[in-house]
Design a protein around this motif. Structure first.
Motif, mmCIF file in Angstrom:
data_model
loop_
_atom_site.group_PDB
_atom_site.id
_atom_site.type_symbol
_atom_site.label_atom_id
_atom_site.label_comp_id
_atom_site.label_asym_id
_atom_site.label_seq_id
_atom_site.Cartn_x
_atom_site.Cartn_y
_atom_site.Cartn_z
ATOM 1 N N ALA A 67 -7.521 -1.646 5.833
ATOM 2 C CA ALA A 67 -7.636 -0.273 5.334
ATOM 3 C C ALA A 67 -6.346 0.507 5.598
ATOM 4 N N VAL A 68 -5.750 0.282 6.758
ATOM 5 C CA VAL A 68 -4.493 0.982 7.070
ATOM 6 C C VAL A 68 -3.362 0.456 6.189
ATOM 7 N N GLU A 69 -3.246 -0.888 6.131
ATOM 8 C CA GLU A 69 -2.058 -1.470 5.481
ATOM 9 C C GLU A 69 -2.159 -1.545 3.967
ATOM 10 N N SER A 70 -3.386 -1.654 3.417
ATOM 11 C CA SER A 70 -3.425 -1.753 1.953
ATOM 12 C C SER A 70 -4.001 -0.506 1.304
ATOM 13 N N ILE A 71 -4.354 0.493 2.115
ATOM 14 C CA ILE A 71 -4.854 1.736 1.515
ATOM 15 C C ILE A 71 -4.051 2.951 2.013
ATOM 16 N N VAL A 72 -4.159 3.257 3.298
ATOM 17 C CA VAL A 72 -3.589 4.532 3.766
ATOM 18 C C VAL A 72 -2.056 4.535 3.684
ATOM 19 N N ARG A 73 -1.434 3.463 4.177
ATOM 20 C CA ARG A 73 0.039 3.440 4.150
ATOM 21 C C ARG A 73 0.582 3.433 2.714
ATOM 22 N N PRO A 74 0.063 2.561 1.838
ATOM 23 C CA PRO A 74 0.567 2.600 0.447
ATOM 24 C C PRO A 74 0.335 3.939 -0.254
ATOM 25 N N VAL A 75 -0.755 4.625 0.079
ATOM 26 C CA VAL A 75 -0.979 5.930 -0.565
ATOM 27 C C VAL A 75 0.067 6.933 -0.097
ATOM 28 N N ALA A 76 0.351 6.928 1.203
ATOM 29 C CA ALA A 76 1.372 7.847 1.716
ATOM 30 C C ALA A 76 2.719 7.552 1.040
ATOM 31 N N GLU A 77 3.036 6.256 0.903
ATOM 32 C CA GLU A 77 4.300 5.886 0.252
ATOM 33 C C GLU A 77 4.289 6.294 -1.228
ATOM 34 N N ALA A 78 3.134 6.119 -1.867
ATOM 35 C CA ALA A 78 3.009 6.484 -3.282
ATOM 36 C C ALA A 78 3.215 7.983 -3.482
ATOM 37 N N MET A 79 2.700 8.779 -2.554
ATOM 38 C CA MET A 79 2.856 10.229 -2.678
ATOM 39 C C MET A 79 4.338 10.613 -2.583
ATOM 40 N N VAL A 80 5.095 9.890 -1.777
ATOM 41 C CA VAL A 80 6.543 10.138 -1.695
ATOM 42 C C VAL A 80 7.186 9.771 -3.036
ATOM 43 N N GLN A 81 6.832 8.589 -3.548
ATOM 44 C CA GLN A 81 7.349 8.130 -4.850
ATOM 45 C C GLN A 81 7.082 9.137 -5.957
ATOM 46 N N GLU A 82 5.903 9.732 -5.903
ATOM 47 C CA GLU A 82 5.480 10.677 -6.944
ATOM 48 C C GLU A 82 6.037 12.084 -6.715
ATOM 49 N N GLU A 83 6.915 12.203 -5.729
ATOM 50 C CA GLU A 83 7.506 13.499 -5.361
ATOM 51 C C GLU A 83 6.465 14.525 -4.965
ATOM 52 N N ARG A 84 5.432 14.039 -4.296
ATOM 53 C CA ARG A 84 4.425 14.904 -3.698
ATOM 54 C C ARG A 84 4.243 14.462 -2.252
ATOM 55 N N PRO A 85 5.317 14.414 -1.457
ATOM 56 C CA PRO A 85 5.188 13.878 -0.102
ATOM 57 C C PRO A 85 4.110 14.621 0.681
ATOM 58 N N PHE A 86 3.318 13.856 1.406
ATOM 59 C CA PHE A 86 2.145 14.408 2.086
ATOM 60 C C PHE A 86 2.437 14.566 3.573
ATOM 61 N N THR A 87 2.228 15.768 4.088
ATOM 62 C CA THR A 87 2.246 15.974 5.534
ATOM 63 C C THR A 87 0.909 16.572 5.900
ATOM 64 N N GLY A 88 0.251 15.985 6.888
ATOM 65 C CA GLY A 88 -1.051 16.514 7.293
ATOM 66 C C GLY A 88 -1.964 15.375 7.650
ATOM 67 N N ILE A 89 -3.257 15.624 7.483
ATOM 68 C CA ILE A 89 -4.241 14.574 7.752
ATOM 69 C C ILE A 89 -4.699 13.998 6.427
ATOM 70 N N LEU A 90 -4.502 12.709 6.279
ATOM 71 C CA LEU A 90 -5.031 12.022 5.101
ATOM 72 C C LEU A 90 -6.322 11.337 5.548
ATOM 73 N N TYR A 91 -7.379 11.661 4.839
ATOM 74 C CA TYR A 91 -8.711 11.150 5.189
ATOM 75 C C TYR A 91 -9.128 10.211 4.070
ATOM 76 N N ALA A 92 -9.393 8.957 4.408
ATOM 77 C CA ALA A 92 -9.886 8.015 3.402
ATOM 78 C C ALA A 92 -11.366 7.755 3.670
ATOM 79 N N GLY A 93 -12.210 8.037 2.658
ATOM 80 C CA GLY A 93 -13.620 7.660 2.714
ATOM 81 C C GLY A 93 -13.708 6.270 2.099
ATOM 82 N N LEU A 94 -14.177 5.297 2.872
ATOM 83 C CA LEU A 94 -14.081 3.892 2.452
ATOM 84 C C LEU A 94 -15.437 3.209 2.455
ATOM 85 N N ILE A 95 -15.556 2.184 1.612
ATOM 86 C CA ILE A 95 -16.745 1.331 1.648
ATOM 87 C C ILE A 95 -16.271 -0.091 1.914
#
Ligand code: AMP
Ligand code: GLY
Length: 424
Positions: A244-272
């Motif tokens: 969940a950390v390596e294939s979801i949360v980290r790639p999303v944070a990196e994607a937000m940088v790529q998309e020029e919407r860098p995220f600072t704060g708490i990222l909460y993933a609701g997962l199944i």
């Protein structure tokens, strides 16, 4: 350092409690806060009054502001603070869109190959219905925008799914928030929540937690803001957590940088946790409620230092207690539907390891009374989940037969493998 927490719920009280234990925090302000926040000075400014909050921060030498709820984030409170050279922990409006638009979140996951349910987005009712009929039930219908936790329908039958599409798209049930809907595949499996401190591509994950969203025991009744939570999650394999950390949360944070919407704060993933590994149900751009109330008590670090380190690009080196923490929400009878406020709360005795977190309470003539749907949370730490629950439920005894309030009796139950008698 003076610090300000924006918000008024249990999540914010929990933040205030943890910050109060911080060595360097001098004064904590909460805007608007709640009656139970003895550790803070409550300031009567609403979360949406960004100008007044900025002025207050300037006048009172606030070195750091932490934003609790999603609505001010999506309204751009962080951008406003930053434009005034004020330090603030939370995502900008552009980055908070990961919570504010389910369609946007799905597009990101598609583009960056992040595991989630298959979906289509619609603003046309006829097309949406044709797609739903083609897929069949069970199926999940979601309003695109914020709908105060009510915008998701897990439809067990085709009729329910079509009805949900009708209400959201056809009748504008949630106004602008449901002018578009996401229709997605139903995922089967156990849910868990994973929150992380994020700054650009840097991700510092917290321990996993589990929330109980339905109002009544056995996961019956309507969805609520959350009726209880615990952390960590005994049944969750460490390999699933790592995935969940390596294939979801980290790639999303990196994607937000790529998309020029860098995220600072708490990222909460609701997962199944599906049979193909963890998949995303939703992202939030903030601390979870009530997950925060059971995760922060297990954090050994100084929370203020964590915020500062994360914002400075330094690894905060998070350290966690080996204990478990469980929290049971006490709600007003009738919640999440209509309920009466102003009901007196009995005094709740807490032992060393138990604690109270206030949400919807008010103080009247020295007595706490209810002032919201979710009133407070009774939590406890323990050597394991079972002990933590026993202790929290013991502290809840004075409310056992009180008809003005209710609480679930089965928080954590399905995750206890060897019961030690938490048969409240
Ligand atoms: P949300 O408001 O996005 O947290 O969704 C509310 C609840 O709906 C979640 O906690 C899940 O239990 C359920 N849910 C959302 N999406 C799905 C899905 N794709 N499959 C199964 N359950 C879902
Ligand atoms: N506990 C779910 C949420 O904070 O959205």
């Amino acid at each position: 350092m003076n610090i300000m927490v924006i918000g008024r719920g249990g999540r914010e009280h929990s933040l205030v409690q943890k910050l109060a234990a911080s060595k360097q925090t001098e004064k904590i302000y909460a805007a608007p806060g709640n009656a139970g926040m003895k550790e803070a000075v409550c300031v009567a400014i609403e979360e949406g009054d960004h100008d007044a909050l900025v002025s207050f921060a300037k006048e009172n030498d606030i070195h750091l502001t932490v934003v609790g709820p999603e609505v001010p984030l999506l309204e751009g409170i962080v951008d406003h603070f930053q434009a005034n050279d004020l330090k603030v922990f939370g995502p900008t409006k552009d980055a908070a869109l990961i919570e504010g638009s389910k369609h946007f979140a799905k597009q990101m996951m598609d583009k960056y190959d992040i595991p989630t349910a298959e979906y289509q987005a619609f603003s046309d009712l006829v097309e949406a219905k044709a797609y739903i009929k083609g897929k069949g039930a069970p199926i999940v219908i979601k309003a695109d925008g914020l709908a105060a936790g009510k915008g998701v329908v897990v439809a067990e039958t085709l009729e329910q799914a079509l009805e949900a599409a009708d209400s959201m798209l056809g009748e504008g049930q949630f106004g602008e928030a449901s002018s578009e809907i996401v229709v997605e595949e139903f995922l089967a499996g156990d849910e868990f929540s994973l929150m992380a401190f994020v700054h650009g591509p840097n991700v510092y994950p917290m321990i996993p937690a589990k929330d109980h969203k339905r109002a009544f025991d056995g996961d019956e009744g309507p969805n609520t803001g959350g009726m209880g939570a615990f952390a960590p999650v005994p049944g969750l394999a460490s390999s699933s957590y790592d995935t969940a950390v390596e294939s979801i949360v980290r790639p999303v944070a990196e994607a937000m940088v790529q998309e020029e919407r860098p995220f600072t704060g708490i990222l909460y993933a609701g997962l199944i946790e599906t049979d193909k590994g963890p998949k995303v149900i939703e992202f939030n751009a903030r601390f979870g409620d009530p997950e925060t109330q059971v995760v922060l008590p297990l954090l050994k670090n100084d929370l203020e230092q964590v915020f500062l380190d994360v914002m400075d690009g330094k690894d905060p080196e998070l350290q966690w207690s080996e204990e478990s923490c469980a929290g049971v929400v006490v709600a007003s009878s009738g919640y999440p539907g209509g309920y009466v406020k102003g009901r007196p709360l009995p005094a709740l005795e807490t032992s060393d390891s138990a604690f109270l977190v206030h949400a919807g309470t008010a103080l009247e003539n020295g007595t706490y009374v209810s002032d919201g749907g979710r009133v407070l949370l009774v939590g406890s730490k323990g050597n394991d989940l079972s002990r933590a629950l026993d202790c929290a439920y013991e502290a809840l005894r004075p409310l056992h037969a009180n008809e003005d309030f209710f609480y679930r009796r089965d928080i954590g139950r399905s995750s206890i493998t060897s019961s030690s008698g938490s048969d409240e």
